[in-house]
Scaffold this motif. Structure first.
Motif, PDB file in Angstrom:
ATOM      1  N   HIS A 257       0.830  -1.213   0.000  1.00  0.00           N
ATOM      2  CA  HIS A 257       0.000   0.000   0.000  1.00  0.00           C
ATOM      3  C   HIS A 257       0.860   1.256   0.000  1.00  0.00           C
ATOM      4  O   HIS A 257       0.646   2.185  -0.795  1.00  0.00           O
ATOM      5  N   GLU A 258       1.852   1.302   0.897  1.00  0.00           N
ATOM      6  CA  GLU A 258       2.682   2.499   1.016  1.00  0.00           C
ATOM      7  C   GLU A 258       3.554   2.701  -0.228  1.00  0.00           C
ATOM      8  O   GLU A 258       3.781   3.839  -0.655  1.00  0.00           O
ATOM      9  N   ALA A 259       4.030   1.605  -0.825  1.00  0.00           N
ATOM     10  CA  ALA A 259       4.873   1.733  -2.019  1.00  0.00           C
ATOM     11  C   ALA A 259       4.084   2.314  -3.189  1.00  0.00           C
ATOM     12  O   ALA A 259       4.566   3.212  -3.901  1.00  0.00           O
ATOM     13  N   ILE A 260       2.869   1.825  -3.400  1.00  0.00           N
ATOM     14  CA  ILE A 260       2.054   2.343  -4.503  1.00  0.00           C
ATOM     15  C   ILE A 260       1.672   3.799  -4.240  1.00  0.00           C
ATOM     16  O   ILE A 260       1.692   4.638  -5.146  1.00  0.00           O
ATOM     17  N   ALA A 261       1.324   4.107  -2.974  1.00  0.00           N
ATOM     18  CA  ALA A 261       0.975   5.497  -2.631  1.00  0.00           C
ATOM     19  C   ALA A 261       2.142   6.436  -2.918  1.00  0.00           C
ATOM     20  O   ALA A 261       1.943   7.549  -3.433  1.00  0.00           O
ATOM     21  N   GLN A 262       3.357   5.994  -2.596  1.00  0.00           N
ATOM     22  CA  GLN A 262       4.531   6.829  -2.856  1.00  0.00           C
ATOM     23  C   GLN A 262       4.738   7.046  -4.351  1.00  0.00           C
ATOM     24  O   GLN A 262       5.088   8.148  -4.796  1.00  0.00           O
ATOM     25  N   HIS A 263       4.523   5.991  -5.152  1.00  0.00           N
ATOM     26  CA  HIS A 263       4.645   6.134  -6.606  1.00  0.00           C
ATOM     27  C   HIS A 263       3.611   7.126  -7.137  1.00  0.00           C
ATOM     28  O   HIS A 263       3.906   7.931  -8.033  1.00  0.00           O
ATOM     29  N   ILE A 264       2.396   7.082  -6.595  1.00  0.00           N
ATOM     30  CA  ILE A 264       1.364   8.031  -7.021  1.00  0.00           C
ATOM     31  C   ILE A 264       1.752   9.444  -6.620  1.00  0.00           C
ATOM     32  O   ILE A 264       1.592  10.402  -7.394  1.00  0.00           O
TER      33      ILE A 264
ATOM     34  N   LEU B 299      -4.173   1.071 -12.899  1.00  0.00           N
ATOM     35  CA  LEU B 299      -3.144   0.389 -12.122  1.00  0.00           C
ATOM     36  C   LEU B 299      -3.058  -1.073 -12.551  1.00  0.00           C
ATOM     37  O   LEU B 299      -3.997  -1.598 -13.157  1.00  0.00           O
ATOM     38  N   PRO B 300      -1.933  -1.747 -12.267  1.00  0.00           N
ATOM     39  CA  PRO B 300      -1.828  -3.159 -12.632  1.00  0.00           C
ATOM     40  C   PRO B 300      -2.997  -3.964 -12.062  1.00  0.00           C
ATOM     41  O   PRO B 300      -3.524  -3.648 -10.993  1.00  0.00           O
ATOM     42  N   SER B 301      -3.418  -4.987 -12.771  1.00  0.00           N
ATOM     43  CA  SER B 301      -4.497  -5.832 -12.261  1.00  0.00           C
ATOM     44  C   SER B 301      -4.053  -6.517 -10.973  1.00  0.00           C
ATOM     45  O   SER B 301      -2.861  -6.579 -10.658  1.00  0.00           O
ATOM     46  N   VAL B 302      -5.020  -7.008 -10.226  1.00  0.00           N
ATOM     47  CA  VAL B 302      -4.705  -7.684  -8.963  1.00  0.00           C
ATOM     48  C   VAL B 302      -3.755  -8.852  -9.206  1.00  0.00           C
ATOM     49  O   VAL B 302      -2.760  -9.022  -8.493  1.00  0.00           O
ATOM     50  N   ARG B 303      -4.052  -9.665 -10.190  1.00  0.00           N
ATOM     51  CA  ARG B 303      -3.198 -10.828 -10.473  1.00  0.00           C
ATOM     52  C   ARG B 303      -1.801 -10.403 -10.933  1.00  0.00           C
ATOM     53  O   ARG B 303      -0.794 -11.001 -10.539  1.00  0.00           O
ATOM     54  N   GLU B 304      -1.757  -9.382 -11.775  1.00  0.00           N
ATOM     55  CA  GLU B 304      -0.461  -8.892 -12.258  1.00  0.00           C
ATOM     56  C   GLU B 304       0.368  -8.345 -11.098  1.00  0.00           C
ATOM     57  O   GLU B 304       1.567  -8.628 -10.981  1.00  0.00           O
ATOM     58  N   LEU B 305      -0.255  -7.555 -10.234  1.00  0.00           N
ATOM     59  CA  LEU B 305       0.455  -6.983  -9.084  1.00  0.00           C
ATOM     60  C   LEU B 305       0.941  -8.082  -8.151  1.00  0.00           C
ATOM     61  O   LEU B 305       2.084  -8.050  -7.667  1.00  0.00           O
ATOM     62  N   ALA B 306       0.088  -9.063  -7.898  1.00  0.00           N
ATOM     63  CA  ALA B 306       0.468 -10.172  -7.019  1.00  0.00           C
ATOM     64  C   ALA B 306       1.646 -10.952  -7.592  1.00  0.00           C
ATOM     65  O   ALA B 306       2.580 -11.322  -6.866  1.00  0.00           O
ATOM     66  N   ARG B 307       1.620 -11.190  -8.900  1.00  0.00           N
ATOM     67  CA  ARG B 307       2.700 -11.954  -9.539  1.00  0.00           C
ATOM     68  C   ARG B 307       4.008 -11.178  -9.517  1.00  0.00           C
ATOM     69  O   ARG B 307       5.072 -11.731  -9.185  1.00  0.00           O
ATOM     70  N   GLU B 308       3.975  -9.892  -9.837  1.00  0.00           N
ATOM     71  CA  GLU B 308       5.201  -9.092  -9.892  1.00  0.00           C
ATOM     72  C   GLU B 308       5.825  -8.894  -8.514  1.00  0.00           C
ATOM     73  O   GLU B 308       7.052  -8.808  -8.391  1.00  0.00           O
ATOM     74  N   CYS B 309       4.981  -8.827  -7.475  1.00  0.00           N
ATOM     75  CA  CYS B 309       5.493  -8.551  -6.134  1.00  0.00           C
ATOM     76  C   CYS B 309       5.659  -9.809  -5.294  1.00  0.00           C
ATOM     77  O   CYS B 309       6.139  -9.736  -4.148  1.00  0.00           O
ATOM     78  N   GLY B 310       5.247 -10.946  -5.816  1.00  0.00           N
ATOM     79  CA  GLY B 310       5.415 -12.197  -5.085  1.00  0.00           C
ATOM     80  C   GLY B 310       4.516 -12.317  -3.869  1.00  0.00           C
ATOM     81  O   GLY B 310       4.931 -12.853  -2.838  1.00  0.00           O
ATOM     82  N   VAL B 311       3.294 -11.790  -3.977  1.00  0.00           N
ATOM     83  CA  VAL B 311       2.350 -11.857  -2.864  1.00  0.00           C
ATOM     84  C   VAL B 311       1.084 -12.551  -3.337  1.00  0.00           C
ATOM     85  O   VAL B 311       0.897 -12.826  -4.528  1.00  0.00           O
ATOM     86  N   SER B 312       0.183 -12.828  -2.398  1.00  0.00           N
ATOM     87  CA  SER B 312      -1.090 -13.443  -2.753  1.00  0.00           C
ATOM     88  C   SER B 312      -2.021 -12.417  -3.372  1.00  0.00           C
ATOM     89  O   SER B 312      -1.853 -11.206  -3.193  1.00  0.00           O
ATOM     90  N   THR B 313      -3.021 -12.908  -4.112  1.00  0.00           N
ATOM     91  CA  THR B 313      -4.003 -11.993  -4.686  1.00  0.00           C
ATOM     92  C   THR B 313      -4.804 -11.300  -3.581  1.00  0.00           C
ATOM     93  O   THR B 313      -5.258 -10.166  -3.768  1.00  0.00           O
ATOM     94  N   MET B 314      -4.985 -11.973  -2.424  1.00  0.00           N
ATOM     95  CA  MET B 314      -5.689 -11.352  -1.312  1.00  0.00           C
ATOM     96  C   MET B 314      -4.914 -10.148  -0.789  1.00  0.00           C
ATOM     97  O   MET B 314      -5.489  -9.091  -0.498  1.00  0.00           O
ATOM     98  N   THR B 315      -3.572 -10.290  -0.676  1.00  0.00           N
ATOM     99  CA  THR B 315      -2.745  -9.164  -0.230  1.00  0.00           C
ATOM    100  C   THR B 315      -2.834  -8.009  -1.213  1.00  0.00           C
ATOM    101  O   THR B 315      -2.971  -6.839  -0.807  1.00  0.00           O
ATOM    102  N   ALA B 316      -2.775  -8.305  -2.505  1.00  0.00           N
ATOM    103  CA  ALA B 316      -2.869  -7.254  -3.515  1.00  0.00           C
ATOM    104  C   ALA B 316      -4.232  -6.574  -3.457  1.00  0.00           C
ATOM    105  O   ALA B 316      -4.332  -5.338  -3.542  1.00  0.00           O
ATOM    106  N   THR B 317      -5.296  -7.364  -3.305  1.00  0.00           N
ATOM    107  CA  THR B 317      -6.641  -6.792  -3.226  1.00  0.00           C
ATOM    108  C   THR B 317      -6.778  -5.884  -2.012  1.00  0.00           C
ATOM    109  O   THR B 317      -7.332  -4.779  -2.090  1.00  0.00           O
ATOM    110  N   ASN B 318      -6.290  -6.341  -0.859  1.00  0.00           N
ATOM    111  CA  ASN B 318      -6.372  -5.532   0.356  1.00  0.00           C
ATOM    112  C   ASN B 318      -5.604  -4.220   0.213  1.00  0.00           C
ATOM    113  O   ASN B 318      -6.035  -3.171   0.699  1.00  0.00           O
ATOM    114  N   ALA B 319      -4.439  -4.279  -0.442  1.00  0.00           N
ATOM    115  CA  ALA B 319      -3.653  -3.056  -0.652  1.00  0.00           C
ATOM    116  C   ALA B 319      -4.431  -2.065  -1.513  1.00  0.00           C
ATOM    117  O   ALA B 319      -4.483  -0.866  -1.226  1.00  0.00           O
TER     118      ALA B 319
END
Length: 472
Positions: free
Chosen positions: A20-27, A38-58
């Motif tokens: 969350h903080e990293a994306i906010a800083q980029h914005i 913004l990147p799709s949930v699945r794309e963000l999860a794959r690029e950052c190595g996190v679950s789709t739930m973590t990406a969705t919550n962010a």
């Protein structure tokens, strides 16, 4: 091209918060243009190595903070610039001083730009929020759920029976009819105060102690008398002298995982407190809202006293979810009658829906394991924060054995922590200065920290820099 987002899986900062903080800083820096997808949930999860739930919550947090907007069947987009700017500026508008009213208002707001190092609660990711969602879904499907009537004055009986078992594990023997459910532990403490105190009465409180409790008691028109807190509990000689001088009606005390010092009452200290209560004829209101996170063998006054003079207060908001405002008070039969009358006259019954939700979560069978994990996580964070504060130049009152709170001071008595807190806001850090936790509210070099939030290099760097820049 998507900006690079680097996360640290070894950090104590939850991944969803890092993301969350990293994306906010980029914005903020313009790496994502206003209106850009913004990147799709699945794309963000794959690029950052996190679950789709973590990406969705962010992403959901970014939406709540005004950084992004969700478009159905399309994805997430950078929100209009003025929305994000308004959200970032909101915590600082109209501020005059970091006083108790300012703190109470601000700490309960979801201000992402502020590192809330002095918070009074756990991060949402550390709580049983998923269990609460399951409980809500299950409750909504039940046709028998009584959405159209008031609950019992005592509160939902099955939950009181569960609390009976929880208290028995702490050697507090109390039947369900001596347990009253309340709208959070704050209401339980207020009801105890109404039943015990009259305007102009003297009441003993921990010093330092809970700023919210002080505010609650002051509404009753009573005189607050601070009892100094030591590493092993209240200062017994001071307590004896104050009891002789002021003839108090009650002593409101947090025995274990004390707010703000994080300390425990030793068995010897607890016995002395009970002896003085008997000798000087005052009641004890024991606030145990962190029950279940304390180290093994912790002393409980209600267990030693068997609820003769002790009124025991607990709750679930701190460890389950703050949205579930469910607390409880256990007391003698005579006192319970008074508490019920005070509860009904103040606001009728408490929310049976919330009480059923807590009952469902506790009955799911995962609560004990959750508490064990939470206690272990807090212990690790406590050790790290104590180390970080010491390296920054602060002196820690005592390294807590559990819970979220710890108490630390600046090296010089001349430092007013409120002044430091004011500077910290400008640096994006929300601190809790010590004067808020004393009945006298005199300037203090002490501060309360929450280990669940304070293990952050931003905080330690600010403190070290402030001490260096203000060294005599």
């Amino acid at each position: 091209m998507t900006p690079t987002i680097a996360l640290d899986p070894q950090s104590d900062v939850p991944l969803v918060r890092q993301l969350h903080e990293a994306i906010a800083q980029h914005i903020d820096r313009g790496a994502f243009a206003v209106g850009a997808r913004l990147p799709s949930v699945r794309e963000l999860a794959r690029e950052c190595g996190v679950s789709t739930m973590t990406a969705t919550n962010a992403y959901q947090r970014l939406v709540a903070d005004g950084y992004a907007e969700a478009r159905p069947a399309s994805g997430y987009y950078v929100a209009a610039a003025h929305r994000a700017a308004q959200q970032r500026q909101r915590p600082f508008l109209g501020r005059t001083a970091v006083d108790s009213l300012w703190l109470i208002r601000r700490v309960y707001e979801d201000d992402a730009p502020l590192l809330n190092a002095g918070a009074g609660w756990m991060p949402p990711e550390w709580l049983q929020t998923d269990a609460v969602r399951r409980a809500m879904a299950a409750l909504s499907r039940k046709q028998s759920t009584p959405f159209g009537r008031y609950g019992s004055p005592h509160g939902y009986l099955p939950l009181r029976q569960q609390i009976e078992q929880l208290l028995a594990a702490r050697a507090v023997q109390v039947p369900p009819h001596q347990i009253v459910l309340t709208h959070g532990a704050t209401q339980a403490l207020a009801l105890a105060g109404r039943c015990l105190l009259q305007p102009n009465d003297s009441v003993l409180v921990d010093d330092p102690g809970s700023t919210n409790l002080f505010a609650t008691l002051r509404t009753l028109g009573v005189r607050l008398i601070g009892v100094p807190r030591r590493h092993d509990g209240p200062d017994v000689p001071a307590l004896q002298a104050l009891a002789q001088r002021y003839k108090p009606k009650a002593f409101f005390i947090m025995t274990n995982l004390h707010n703000p010092t994080g300390t425990q009452c030793s068995p010897a200290n607890a016995y002395q407190v009970l002896r003085l209560a008997e000798q000087h004829d005052f009641h004890i209101v024991e606030n145990d809202v962190m029950a279940g996170l304390e180290p093994p063998g912790a002393t409980v006054l209600a267990s030693l006293d068997r609820l003769r003079r002790v009124i025991y207060v607990g709750g679930f908001s701190k460890v389950l979810s703050p949205t579930l405002r469910v607390g409880y008070v256990a007391a003698s039969e005579d006192m319970v009658d008074k508490l019920i009358h005070a509860k009904m006259s103040e606001g009728l019954t408490s929310s049976e829906v919330n009480e059923r939700l807590v009952y469902t979560v506790l009955g799911e069978g995962r609560h004990r394991a959750h508490m064990a994990r939470l206690a272990q996580r807090l212990a690790g964070a406590q050790a790290a924060v104590c180390t970080g504060l010491s390296k920054a130049g602060l002196q820690v009152f005592a390294q807590p054995e559990g819970g979220p709170f710890l108490w630390a001071r600046f090296p010089s008595d001349k430092v007013d922590a409120a002044v430091v807190a004011q500077s910290a806001v400008e640096a994006g850090v929300l601190l809790a200065p010590g004067h808020l936790f004393t009945p006298s509210q005199k300037p203090s070099p002490w501060m309360r920290f929450n280990a669940a939030y304070a293990n952050n290099p931003q905080l330690f760097a600010f403190l070290a820099r402030w001490i260096k820049d203000n060294r005599p």
